[in-house]
Scaffold this motif. Structure first.
Motif, short mmCIF file in Angstrom:
data_model
loop_
_atom_site.label_atom_id
_atom_site.label_comp_id
_atom_site.label_asym_id
_atom_site.label_seq_id
_atom_site.Cartn_x
_atom_site.Cartn_y
_atom_site.Cartn_z
N LYS A 1 0.86 -1.19 0.00
CA LYS A 1 0.00 0.00 0.00
C LYS A 1 0.90 1.24 0.00
N LEU A 2 0.57 2.18 -0.87
CA LEU A 2 1.31 3.43 -0.98
C LEU A 2 0.44 4.55 -0.45
N TYR A 3 1.01 5.38 0.40
CA TYR A 3 0.36 6.58 0.91
C TYR A 3 1.24 7.75 0.47
N LEU A 4 0.66 8.72 -0.21
CA LEU A 4 1.43 9.78 -0.81
C LEU A 4 0.78 11.13 -0.57
N SER A 5 1.54 12.05 -0.01
CA SER A 5 1.08 13.42 0.15
C SER A 5 1.48 14.19 -1.10
N ALA A 6 0.53 14.89 -1.71
CA ALA A 6 0.80 15.57 -2.99
C ALA A 6 0.48 17.05 -2.88
N GLU A 7 0.97 17.69 -1.85
CA GLU A 7 0.64 19.09 -1.60
C GLU A 7 1.08 20.03 -2.72
N ASN A 8 2.21 19.75 -3.35
CA ASN A 8 2.76 20.67 -4.35
C ASN A 8 2.30 20.37 -5.78
N SER A 9 1.49 19.35 -5.96
CA SER A 9 1.11 18.92 -7.31
C SER A 9 -0.07 19.71 -7.89
N GLY A 10 -0.81 20.40 -7.05
CA GLY A 10 -2.02 21.07 -7.52
C GLY A 10 -3.21 20.14 -7.59
N ALA A 11 -3.02 18.90 -7.15
CA ALA A 11 -4.13 17.93 -7.16
C ALA A 11 -5.16 18.33 -6.11
N ARG A 12 -6.41 18.02 -6.40
CA ARG A 12 -7.51 18.35 -5.50
C ARG A 12 -8.17 17.06 -4.99
N PRO A 13 -8.76 17.14 -3.81
CA PRO A 13 -9.53 15.98 -3.33
C PRO A 13 -10.60 15.59 -4.33
N ASN A 14 -10.88 14.31 -4.42
CA ASN A 14 -11.88 13.72 -5.32
C ASN A 14 -11.48 13.76 -6.79
N GLU A 15 -10.29 14.22 -7.10
CA GLU A 15 -9.81 14.27 -8.47
C GLU A 15 -9.02 12.97 -8.74
N THR A 16 -9.41 12.24 -9.79
CA THR A 16 -8.71 11.01 -10.16
C THR A 16 -7.65 11.36 -11.19
N LEU A 17 -6.41 11.00 -10.86
CA LEU A 17 -5.28 11.40 -11.70
C LEU A 17 -4.33 10.23 -11.95
N PRO A 18 -3.63 10.27 -13.09
CA PRO A 18 -2.56 9.30 -13.28
C PRO A 18 -1.36 9.70 -12.42
N ILE A 19 -0.69 8.70 -11.86
CA ILE A 19 0.48 8.93 -11.01
C ILE A 19 1.59 8.02 -11.55
N ARG A 20 2.78 8.57 -11.66
CA ARG A 20 3.92 7.80 -12.17
C ARG A 20 5.05 7.84 -11.15
N LEU A 21 5.52 6.65 -10.78
CA LEU A 21 6.70 6.49 -9.93
C LEU A 21 7.83 6.00 -10.82
N GLN A 22 9.01 6.60 -10.68
CA GLN A 22 10.12 6.20 -11.52
C GLN A 22 11.41 6.22 -10.70
N ALA A 23 12.20 5.14 -10.83
CA ALA A 23 13.51 5.06 -10.19
C ALA A 23 14.28 3.93 -10.83
N GLY A 24 15.59 4.08 -10.92
CA GLY A 24 16.44 3.02 -11.43
C GLY A 24 16.11 2.56 -12.82
N GLY A 25 15.59 3.45 -13.67
CA GLY A 25 15.27 3.09 -15.05
C GLY A 25 13.95 2.35 -15.22
N ARG A 26 13.20 2.19 -14.14
CA ARG A 26 11.90 1.52 -14.23
C ARG A 26 10.81 2.46 -13.73
N HIS A 27 9.56 2.13 -14.08
CA HIS A 27 8.47 2.97 -13.61
C HIS A 27 7.22 2.13 -13.35
N ILE A 28 6.36 2.71 -12.54
CA ILE A 28 5.04 2.16 -12.25
C ILE A 28 4.05 3.28 -12.48
#
Length: 180
Positions: free
Chosen positions: A78-105
């Motif tokens: 389970k991932l819990y992520l605070s996104a205060e600086n993204s401009g995202a709003r509550p109830n807004e469904t958004l794509p999220i990309r995690l990237q490290a070591g040449g791979r991504h999710i």
């Protein structure tokens, strides 16, 4: 026995002080830096019930930027992520990309209201696969992109805490079935 004159005693004490300064100066100079390091975000573990957490934040404070949670025998993290600086709003469904070591999710999640900041937090279940394992062991940064805004989280110091999280995930589920 005669005592040396006051000026000679003073010079002797002064020499002793100058001999001691190189021994104590490094600790004196490093002390403020060590106190500041305690206030910098870093990777650490926490546990609650049968859950193990890998957290990026400041230990013993309210600041947590993100956390990964695992229970024994889990197939997801389970991932819990605070996104205060993204401009995202509550109830807004958004794509999220995690990237490290040449791979991504990449996944989508719906923002939840952060009561403290008024911004959005995101929760997601990520598969416990080779990609996630690789990313948590990679060097450099973990980059998280939400709504076109990318935050960089340094992975320095993550190896030990990530190993603790993954060991908890890989542990067998308790026989009584109490872990979910």
């Amino acid at each position: 026995m005669t005592q040396p004159p006051p000026a000679a005693r003073f010079r002797t004490r002064l020499r002793r002080i100058f001999l001691i300064i190189p021994l104590i100066a490094p600790a004196w100079v490093a002390w403020p830096a060590a106190a500041q390091d305690d206030e910098r975000p870093r990777w650490y573990n926490d546990t609650y019930d049968e859950k193990t957490f890998l957290i990026y934040g400041v230990p013993f404070s309210d600041y947590v930027a993100m956390g990964f949670e695992c229970t024994p025998g889990a197939q997801v993290v389970k991932l819990y992520l605070s996104a205060e600086n993204s401009g995202a709003r509550p109830n807004e469904t958004l794509p999220i990309r995690l990237q490290a070591g040449g791979r991504h999710i990449q996944f989508s999640a719906t923002g939840l209201e952060n009561q403290d900041s008024g911004g959005a937090d995101f929760h997601a279940d990520l598969p416990l696969d080779d990609t996630l394992r690789h990313m948590l062991g990679a060097g450099g940064d973990l980059d998280i992109t939400i709504k076109g805004h990318t935050e960089h989280y340094p992975l320095a110091g993550v190896a030990g805490p990530a190993a603790t999280l993954l060991a908890a995930c890989d542990a067998p589920k308790p026989a009584d079935g109490s872990a979910q």
